[in-house]
Design a protein around this motif. Structure first.
Motif, mmCIF file in Angstrom:
data_model
loop_
_atom_site.group_PDB
_atom_site.id
_atom_site.type_symbol
_atom_site.label_atom_id
_atom_site.label_comp_id
_atom_site.label_asym_id
_atom_site.label_seq_id
_atom_site.Cartn_x
_atom_site.Cartn_y
_atom_site.Cartn_z
ATOM 1 N N TYR A 224 0.838 -1.200 0.000
ATOM 2 C CA TYR A 224 0.000 0.000 0.000
ATOM 3 C C TYR A 224 0.871 1.246 0.000
ATOM 4 N N ILE A 225 1.936 1.205 0.800
ATOM 5 C CA ILE A 225 2.861 2.340 0.845
ATOM 6 C C ILE A 225 3.516 2.520 -0.517
ATOM 7 N N TYR A 226 3.863 1.392 -1.143
ATOM 8 C CA TYR A 226 4.485 1.436 -2.470
ATOM 9 C C TYR A 226 3.550 2.108 -3.470
ATOM 10 N N ILE A 227 2.273 1.725 -3.463
ATOM 11 C CA ILE A 227 1.311 2.288 -4.408
ATOM 12 C C ILE A 227 1.156 3.790 -4.185
ATOM 13 N N ARG A 228 1.127 4.188 -2.929
ATOM 14 C CA ARG A 228 0.995 5.612 -2.616
ATOM 15 C C ARG A 228 2.182 6.405 -3.124
ATOM 16 N N GLU A 229 3.369 5.820 -2.965
ATOM 17 C CA GLU A 229 4.573 6.510 -3.429
ATOM 18 C C GLU A 229 4.608 6.606 -4.949
ATOM 19 N N GLN A 230 4.115 5.577 -5.644
ATOM 20 C CA GLN A 230 4.138 5.548 -7.103
ATOM 21 C C GLN A 230 3.093 6.487 -7.720
ATOM 22 N N THR A 231 1.973 6.656 -7.036
ATOM 23 C CA THR A 231 0.861 7.398 -7.639
ATOM 24 C C THR A 231 0.606 8.753 -6.983
ATOM 25 N N ASP A 232 1.150 8.926 -5.790
ATOM 26 C CA ASP A 232 0.907 10.158 -5.019
ATOM 27 C C ASP A 232 -0.588 10.338 -4.743
ATOM 28 N N GLN A 233 -1.276 9.209 -4.520
ATOM 29 C CA GLN A 233 -2.703 9.235 -4.220
ATOM 30 C C GLN A 233 -2.926 8.920 -2.743
ATOM 31 N N ASP A 234 -4.036 9.416 -2.206
ATOM 32 C CA ASP A 234 -4.327 9.146 -0.806
ATOM 33 C C ASP A 234 -5.049 7.805 -0.662
ATOM 34 N N THR A 235 -5.246 7.394 0.582
ATOM 35 C CA THR A 235 -5.832 6.082 0.868
ATOM 36 C C THR A 235 -7.216 5.877 0.254
#
Length: 266
Positions: A224-235
């Motif tokens: 989940y942290i990886y996806i946030r870092e890749q997309t700059d999207q919130d939860t």
């Protein structure tokens, strides 16, 4: 004479070519079935009792190192992998095993033969320790990632990425279904996710599936942290996309189970 001529005309095939081996008497040599190596044997059980009775520290260390340590080591390894206790603060399984084995050594003096087999006793202790340890680190991960819906969403992300063969164990072809799932989302990405930001997030998630075989297991817990870092999207944004992917995954899986294939054009 006829018998002698017949014998001479028999084609003798070398043992190496047939793979069949013969004894000196000419009979087929039977192979003994392979026996599974027992790691926690009766000798391990006996050694634990001897360890508890022994008062000399040097002798106790010798008993532990030569006859108990391997049994504890394999016991913890099997429990970790069987129950998938992978939420850990350490970098490798070997380090986690060392922690649990050290804990078992600390509790060794509490064992009483009247409580039953040492294998069951220490297996229970190890499992309880790992449950608490795993849950504690899981909670840390949730708070760090700020993912309120991680329990629900791990069905589509953690279960498929961590166990890329999960569905494929039931299906024919080790990676067939997952590959078809990836291909389907790639083909229909902008139809499923008309919003560019949603499509960007979905593509980051699918990227995890594409490289599932090469992902290190201890990095998977932070997907989940990886996806946030890749997309700059919130939860909430990530959660929304994952739920949509989950529906697609479920529909395609049912299609495959019912008909034996995945229609990429549907």
């Amino acid at each position: 004479m006829e018998i002698e001529i017949a014998v001479k005309n028999i084609l003798i095939v070398p043992q190496e070519e047939t793979g069949v081996q013969f004894t000196k008497k000419g009979t087929i040599r039977k192979r003994k079935p392979k026996e599974k190596k027992q790691y926690f044997t009766q000798d391990t059980e006996d050694a634990i009792i001897e360890y508890l009775i022994e008062t000399d520290l040097i002798k106790r260390n010798k008993i532990y190192n030569e006859r108990i340590d391997y049994g504890f080591h394999k016991l913890t390894e099997n429990i970790i992998h069987t129950f998938k206790f992978y939420y850990t603060e350490v970098e490798t399984i070997a380090e986690l095993q060392h922690e649990v084995t050290s804990f078992l050594l600390e509790k060794l003096h509490l064992y009483n033969q009247d409580k039953g087999k040492a294998f069951s006793y220490f297996g229970t202790i190890a499992k309880r320790y790992l449950i608490l340890y795993n849950n504690k680190n899981y909670e840390k991960l949730k708070s760090k990632a700020e993912v309120e819906a991680i329990d629900e969403d791990q069905t589509i992300v953690l279960n498929i990425v961590n166990n890329s063969k999960g569905a494929d164990d039931i299906l024919m072809g080790e990676n067939y279904f997952i590959d078809k799932f990836i291909a389907y989302v790639n083909l229909h990405l902008f139809r499923i996710f008309p919003d560019p930001e949603d499509a960007k997030t979905a593509d980051a998630i699918i990227q995890l599936f594409r490289h599932r075989e090469s992902l290190d297991i201890f990095n998977k817990k932070g997907i989940y942290i990886y996806i946030r870092e890749q997309t700059d999207q919130d939860t909430p944004q990530i959660t929304k996309v994952i739920k949509s992917l989950k529906k697609v995954h479920h529909r395609l899986l049912q299609q495959y189970l019912n008909y034996g294939y995945v229609n990429l054009n549907y």
